[in-house]
Every structure is written in structure tokens, then in C-alpha cells.
Scaffold this motif. Structure first.
Motif, PDB file in Angstrom:
ATOM      1  N   SER A  40      54.538  36.345  19.724  1.00  0.00           N
ATOM      2  CA  SER A  40      54.048  36.381  21.126  1.00  0.00           C
ATOM      3  C   SER A  40      52.938  37.257  19.420  1.00  0.00           C
ATOM      4  O   SER A  40      51.306  37.213  20.353  1.00  0.00           O
ATOM      5  CB  SER A  40      54.845  37.460  21.312  1.00  0.00           C
ATOM      6  OG  SER A  40      55.783  36.644  22.573  1.00  0.00           O
ATOM      7  N   SER A  73      50.325  35.564  18.398  1.00  0.00           N
ATOM      8  CA  SER A  73      48.990  34.628  18.863  1.00  0.00           C
ATOM      9  C   SER A  73      47.551  35.257  19.616  1.00  0.00           C
ATOM     10  O   SER A  73      46.734  34.734  20.072  1.00  0.00           O
ATOM     11  CB  SER A  73      50.100  34.362  20.303  1.00  0.00           C
ATOM     12  OG  SER A  73      50.548  36.079  21.286  1.00  0.00           O
ATOM     13  N   PRO A 101      55.590  35.008  28.969  1.00  0.00           N
ATOM     14  CA  PRO A 101      54.447  34.365  29.495  1.00  0.00           C
ATOM     15  C   PRO A 101      54.581  33.338  28.497  1.00  0.00           C
ATOM     16  O   PRO A 101      54.314  33.518  26.719  1.00  0.00           O
ATOM     17  CB  PRO A 101      53.172  35.374  29.059  1.00  0.00           C
ATOM     18  CG  PRO A 101      53.858  36.160  28.342  1.00  0.00           C
ATOM     19  CD  PRO A 101      54.988  36.550  28.465  1.00  0.00           C
ATOM     20  N   ILE A 102      55.072  32.361  28.964  1.00  0.00           N
ATOM     21  CA  ILE A 102      54.735  31.045  27.927  1.00  0.00           C
ATOM     22  C   ILE A 102      53.508  30.187  28.112  1.00  0.00           C
ATOM     23  O   ILE A 102      53.020  29.719  26.234  1.00  0.00           O
ATOM     24  CB  ILE A 102      56.247  30.237  28.504  1.00  0.00           C
ATOM     25  CG1 ILE A 102      57.198  30.948  27.735  1.00  0.00           C
ATOM     26  CG2 ILE A 102      56.433  28.985  26.836  1.00  0.00           C
ATOM     27  CD1 ILE A 102      58.519  30.170  28.271  1.00  0.00           C
ATOM     28  N   PHE A 103      53.565  29.913  29.405  1.00  0.00           N
ATOM     29  CA  PHE A 103      51.864  29.011  28.842  1.00  0.00           C
ATOM     30  C   PHE A 103      51.103  29.921  30.407  1.00  0.00           C
ATOM     31  O   PHE A 103      51.526  29.226  31.270  1.00  0.00           O
ATOM     32  CB  PHE A 103      51.572  27.610  29.089  1.00  0.00           C
ATOM     33  CG  PHE A 103      50.754  26.491  29.730  1.00  0.00           C
ATOM     34  CD1 PHE A 103      49.715  26.692  28.313  1.00  0.00           C
ATOM     35  CD2 PHE A 103      50.806  26.553  30.539  1.00  0.00           C
ATOM     36  CE1 PHE A 103      48.603  25.625  28.686  1.00  0.00           C
ATOM     37  CE2 PHE A 103      49.155  26.484  30.484  1.00  0.00           C
ATOM     38  CZ  PHE A 103      47.993  25.640  29.701  1.00  0.00           C
ATOM     39  N   GLU A 104      49.911  30.565  30.196  1.00  0.00           N
ATOM     40  CA  GLU A 104      49.299  31.016  31.015  1.00  0.00           C
ATOM     41  C   GLU A 104      47.290  30.479  30.843  1.00  0.00           C
ATOM     42  O   GLU A 104      47.123  31.309  31.496  1.00  0.00           O
ATOM     43  CB  GLU A 104      49.487  32.505  30.874  1.00  0.00           C
ATOM     44  CG  GLU A 104      49.851  32.771  29.673  1.00  0.00           C
ATOM     45  CD  GLU A 104      48.398  32.945  28.884  1.00  0.00           C
ATOM     46  OE1 GLU A 104      47.255  32.658  29.032  1.00  0.00           O
ATOM     47  OE2 GLU A 104      48.308  33.142  27.600  1.00  0.00           O
ATOM     48  N   GLY A 105      47.229  29.998  30.206  1.00  0.00           N
ATOM     49  CA  GLY A 105      45.806  28.845  30.250  1.00  0.00           C
ATOM     50  C   GLY A 105      44.839  30.023  29.675  1.00  0.00           C
ATOM     51  O   GLY A 105      44.015  29.834  30.072  1.00  0.00           O
ATOM     52  N   GLY A 106      45.766  31.041  28.760  1.00  0.00           N
ATOM     53  CA  GLY A 106      44.430  31.544  27.858  1.00  0.00           C
ATOM     54  C   GLY A 106      43.511  32.729  28.356  1.00  0.00           C
ATOM     55  O   GLY A 106      43.538  33.760  27.835  1.00  0.00           O
ATOM     56  N   ARG A 107      45.065  33.026  29.253  1.00  0.00           N
ATOM     57  CA  ARG A 107      44.326  34.304  29.997  1.00  0.00           C
ATOM     58  C   ARG A 107      44.828  35.363  29.703  1.00  0.00           C
ATOM     59  O   ARG A 107      43.817  37.035  29.557  1.00  0.00           O
ATOM     60  CB  ARG A 107      44.955  34.599  31.693  1.00  0.00           C
ATOM     61  CG  ARG A 107      44.636  36.021  32.027  1.00  0.00           C
ATOM     62  CD  ARG A 107      45.423  35.404  34.069  1.00  0.00           C
ATOM     63  NE  ARG A 107      47.873  35.405  33.515  1.00  0.00           N
ATOM     64  CZ  ARG A 107      48.563  36.146  32.952  1.00  0.00           C
ATOM     65  NH1 ARG A 107      47.340  37.616  32.957  1.00  0.00           N
ATOM     66  NH2 ARG A 107      49.949  35.654  32.910  1.00  0.00           N
ATOM     67  N   ARG A 113      44.590  36.450  26.170  1.00  0.00           N
ATOM     68  CA  ARG A 113      44.111  35.943  25.634  1.00  0.00           C
ATOM     69  C   ARG A 113      42.551  36.931  25.605  1.00  0.00           C
ATOM     70  O   ARG A 113      41.497  37.695  24.899  1.00  0.00           O
ATOM     71  CB  ARG A 113      43.508  35.168  24.055  1.00  0.00           C
ATOM     72  CG  ARG A 113      44.964  34.472  23.614  1.00  0.00           C
ATOM     73  CD  ARG A 113      44.809  33.011  22.723  1.00  0.00           C
ATOM     74  NE  ARG A 113      43.850  33.486  21.830  1.00  0.00           N
ATOM     75  CZ  ARG A 113      43.625  33.448  20.611  1.00  0.00           C
ATOM     76  NH1 ARG A 113      45.148  34.509  19.927  1.00  0.00           N
ATOM     77  NH2 ARG A 113      42.104  34.033  20.003  1.00  0.00           N
TER      78      ARG A 113
END
Length: 502
Positions: A32, A35, A367-373, A375
Motif C-alpha cells: 500500500s 503504491s 482498498p484493493i481495486f478502486e479505479g485510481g480514486r 491516487r
């Protein structure tokens, strides 16, 4: 032998899974953090520029303690002005609006601070319910109507391992501090507006004095022209020329009286009052100081005396904490909830010891996959920090330029005033001489008119410069912060950076 086998088989059953859990958790946290390591602010707080040569060339006396006091307008020695500024600061809707924004920010700080504490709530309910005959409820309750009575005490707490909630509170503190300083900046702007309007009112009164003196002189010359005509030393043309200047002078006086009323109306508005308030505002009697004393170390201390600079500094602090909040959102949330209470199908057994219910529910979310929210959110906070830093840097630059402008104007105003006094004296001497010659029949009325106009222009310019001196004195006090002594952020403005906790 069998016991050894049992012990060997116990190790993978109990110890390895526990170690694996910690390893997986550590790996998740590490991943995390990695990332967002590439997302950082790019701006930095700059040191204020040097101003030693500007101060040395200003001609002002330098003193480390020469910052304005909080009632800087009292240096003009006008009691009415003191009362007007105090009334404006007490009655202005603008300042009351600023105070309301501070209270709103304080409430938001309290809301954010609540996340650091456990939340406890009680609930009680009674439900009339028919249980399904084919459901999971066993006999004899299934297929019957029952009253379900329940009362619980619920406790929840978020374990703030990554400091998200603490940073959010610090960000709220920074925003509240910025608005508090904005309130002081609004007070300085308002007091400066009152003082500048008061100076304009005094300037108009003094311009009126000049215009009235000219009118009186023109009336005397018109009488002298009548006498010259009676003594056959002048013509009817001279009489008409002397009479023609009177309406223009009276019109100018009327315009100045209008300007006086307009300035009085503006003052009443700045006081937060209606136009009738201006009826009691009398003629100003302000006195300009002939000696300017300046702080000796303006760049180093300016950040602690200008409310606009300090407010921007607090916004930088708040933005830095918002970045840490955005970073913490990449890590797992750990929450603990628990409840204790009573539940019964019959009210008669509700208080029985056997009706008690208990529950504990630790929860973790990642959070594993949140579509780039996440970042995108961190990038936005980094950009907000850069914006706050550059606004701070620009505010410091503008503040130093503001002070330099006032010093330059004050320095050259002294020379302009000296030359203007000579110009007025010369023009008045020439006018007096022409008037004497005109009375003796040795000069024409056109010569009288020309010298009158020249004298009037020079006197008006002198009055304007005298008002300019008052205005610059007020502007310098404002540029130096108006006596503000704020509470500064803990970190140094020149060296502050966002702490990278990744």
C-alpha cells in the motif's frame, strides 16, 4: 513417539497460520505504501527577500520594536477618528460574517476530533413479529406472533494506526486558525478603509478652504474692478471678466460640498450604520507625523506581523495534514465494535439474567481495486498543497513590495512637499504683487486672473500632498500588519515540508 508426532503436527496448525497472517498484513501495508511513493508535492516555502538596502535608503529611523500597535490610527491624534474606527470594528456586518466563519470552522474541528474517541450509543426497540413456520426459528415460536423486546449499549472505535484521523483534526485546526487570522485581516482592511475615507474627508474640507479663499479674493477683486471703473481706470469688459469667474468658483465649492457629504455617507456605511449617522461626523483634524520609524528586520519578522501572510501560512499547514490523510487512506481501516444488552420474546423475562446478549466485532477493510480514486485524491491534495505554498510565497513577495512602495513614496514625498511649499509661496507672492499693480492701474485683469489660477493650482497641489502624507502614514501601518501579533504554526515557514510517512 506418538506424542512427538502430535507436537509436530501442532506447529503448522497453530503457529504457522498466525505468522502467516502477520506476514500477509505486513506485505499488504508495504504494498500500500509503495503504491503512492511517486506522488509528492513539488513546491516549497521560500525565504523572504532581503530589504536592508531599501530600509537604509528610506531615510527612516530603524528600531527593532517599531512595529505598529493595535490602535495604530491613534497616531493621527484625532479623537473622532478613534471613535469611528472602534465603532466600525464593533458594528461591521463584514466582521460579524468573518466571526461566523470562524465559529463554523471551530465546529468542524470538533466534528473531526470526535473521530479520535470511541462512540457510544444506546438503543431500545420492541417489535411485534410473526415468525415463519418454515424458517430457522424453532418450535414453539415458529408460526406464532411474538413481541421481541431488545435494549443494547453499542460501542465503536476506530484504531487510528496510520494517523488518518489525527491528521484530519490537525488540518481542521489549520483551517480554523487561517479563518481566525482572516478575521484579523478583515479588521485591518476595515480600519484602513475608515482611516483612508476620513483622510479623503479632511482633504475635501481643505480643498474647500482653498476654493472659499479664492472666491473671497475674487469678490474683493470684483469690488476693486467696480471702483476702477467708477474712477475711469477700467472698462466694462474688466467688470464682466471679474464677474464671470464668480459662478465657476461657486460651482466648484458646491461640488466640494457634495464630495464631503459623499465621504460622510461612505463613513456611515463602513460603520455599518444608515446615512443619518453621518450627520454627527464633524470636520477631521488629523496630524501627520514628520518622523518615520521603521522596524530594522522586516523580512525575518514580517511573517509574524502581517495577518494575510500568517493566514496563508496556516493554509499551508492544513494542506500538509490533508496530504497525510490522503496517504493514510491507502492503508487498512481497523474498527472495533461491541454491544451488550437484553433481548426477550416476553417482556416478563426481559430483565432476566438469561436474556442478556453480548457481541464483539473487530473489522478490517483494505482498498484493493478502486479505479485510481485514492491516487487521484492524493494527487489533488499534493496540488492543493503546492497551490497553498505558492500563494504564501506570492503573499510574502507582495507584502515586501507593499512596504517598499510606502517607503519609496514617503522618501520622495518629503522633497515634493518642500518644493511645493516654495511653489505656493512664489505663486502667492506673484499674485499679491499683480493685485497691487492692478489696484494701481498698472496691470490688466487678465494678469490678475492668470496669477489667481496659478496660485489656486499650487495650493490645491499642496493640500493634496498633505493628504498624501497622511495616507502614506496609514498605508505604512497597514503594510506592517497594523499591530498584529499572531500565534504562528509550529514549523518554520522557510523550512517546512510535508512529512512523508510512507
Amino acid at each position: 513417539m506418538n506424542s512427538c508426532k502430535n507436537e509436530a503436527s501442532a506447529h503448522p496448525r497453530y503457529r504457522l497460520p498466525l505468522a502467516a497472517r502477520f506476514s500477509v498484513a505486513a506485505l499488504v501495508v508495504l504494498l500500500s505504501g509503495c503504491s503512492f511513493n511517486d506522488l509528492k508535492p513539488v513546491s516549497s516555502l521560500q525565504e523572504p527577500g532581503n530589504a536592508s538596502e531599501t530600509l537604509a535608503d528610506s531615510g527612516a529611523t530603524l528600531s527593532p520594536s517599531a512595529w505598529p500597535n493595535q490602535t495604530w490610527w491613534s497616531s493621527f491624534n484625532d479623537k473622532q477618528l478613534d471613535n469611528l474606527v472602534e465603532e466600525a470594528l464593533a458594528q461591521s456586518p463584514t466582521l460579524r460574517s468573518a466571526a461566523a466563519r470562524v465559529r463554523q470552522a471551530n465546529a468542524m474541528e470538533v466534528i473531526e476530533g470526535a473521530s479520535l474517541l470511541p462512540h457510544i450509543e444506546a438503543s431500545a426497540s420492541t417489535t411485534r413479529e410473526r415468525f415463519s413456520s418454515n424458517g430457522t426459528t424453532p418450535a414453539p415460536v415458529k408460526g406464532t406472533w411474538q413481541n421481541v423486546d431488545q435494549a443494547t449499549l453499542n460501542v465503536g472505535y476506530e484504531l487510528d494506526f496510520w494517523g488518518k484521523n489525527r491528521e484530519a483534526v490537525e488540518a481542521a485546526v489549520g483551517r480554523r486558525k487561517a479563518l481566525e487570522v482572516d478575521s484579523r485581516a478583515a479588521s485591518l482592511i476595515l480600519s484602513s478603509a475608515v482611516v483612508q475615507t476620513y483622510i479623503a474627508l479632511q482633504d475635501t474640507y481643505e480643498q474647500l478652504d482653498v476654493a472659499q479663499a479664492l472666491l473671497n479674493q475674487q469678490i474683493d477683486i470684483e469690488k476693486l474692478t467696480q471702483q476702477r471703473f467708477t474712477a475711469e481706470l477700467g472698462s466694462q469688459i474688466d467688470i464682466k471678466q471679474s464677474q464671470a469667474s464668480l459662478p465657476a468658483s461657486r460651482a466648484n465649492i458646491a461640488a466640494l460640498k457634495e464630495m464631503i457629504e459623499l465621504n460622510q455617507n461612505k463613513l456611515a456605511s463602513l460603520l455599518g450604520q444608515g446615512p443619518d449617522r453621518d450627520r454627527s461626523i464633524t470636520r477631521p483634524r488629523m496630524l501627520a507625523s514628520n518622523h518615520v520609524v521603521m522596524p530594522s528586520n522586516i523580512p525575518a519578522e514580517l511573517v509574524g506581523h502581517r495577518p494575510d501572510v500568517v493566514a496563508q501560512r496556516w493554509r499551508v499547514e492544513a494542506s500538509g495534514h490533508e496530504i497525510e490523510v490522503a496517504k493514510a487512506r491507502f492503508y487498512p481501516n481497523v474498527n472495533l465494535t461491541a454491544f451488550v444488552g437484553l433481548q426477550s420474546l416476553a417482556f416478563s423475562t426481559f430483565n432476566d439474567h438469561s436474556s442478556r446478549i453480548l457481541g464483539v466485532s473487530p473489522a478490517i477493510s483494505l482498498p484493493i481495486f478502486e479505479g485510481g480514486r485514492l491516487r487521484g485524491n492524493l494527487s489533488a491534495q499534493n496540488a492543493a498543497y503546492d497551490l497553498a505554498v505558492e500563494n504564501y510565497n506570492q503573499t510574502v513577495v507582495d507584502a515586501l513590495r507593499d512596504i517598499a512602495d510606502q517607503l519609496s513614496s514617503l522618501r520622495w514625498l518629503k522633497e515634493r512637499m518642500a518644493q511645493q511649499v516654495d511653489a505656493v509661496n512664489t505663486a502667492q507672492a506673484a499674485s499679491d504683487l499683480v493685485n497691487l499693480r492692478y489696484g494701481a492701474g498698472l496691470a490688466t485683469y487678465l494678469q490678475v486672473l492668470a496669477t489667481e489660477n496659478a496660485t489656486l493650482a499650487q495650493k490645491r497641489q499642496l493640500v493634496t500632498l498633505e493628504s498624501r502624507a497622511l495616507s502614506l502614514q496609514a498605508n505604512l501601518s497597514r503594510a506592517l500588519g497594523g499591530g498584529y501579533r499572531p500565534e504562528l504554526p509550529v514549523t518554520s515557514p522557510a523550512n517546512s515540508t510535508v512529512v512523508d510517512k510512507s
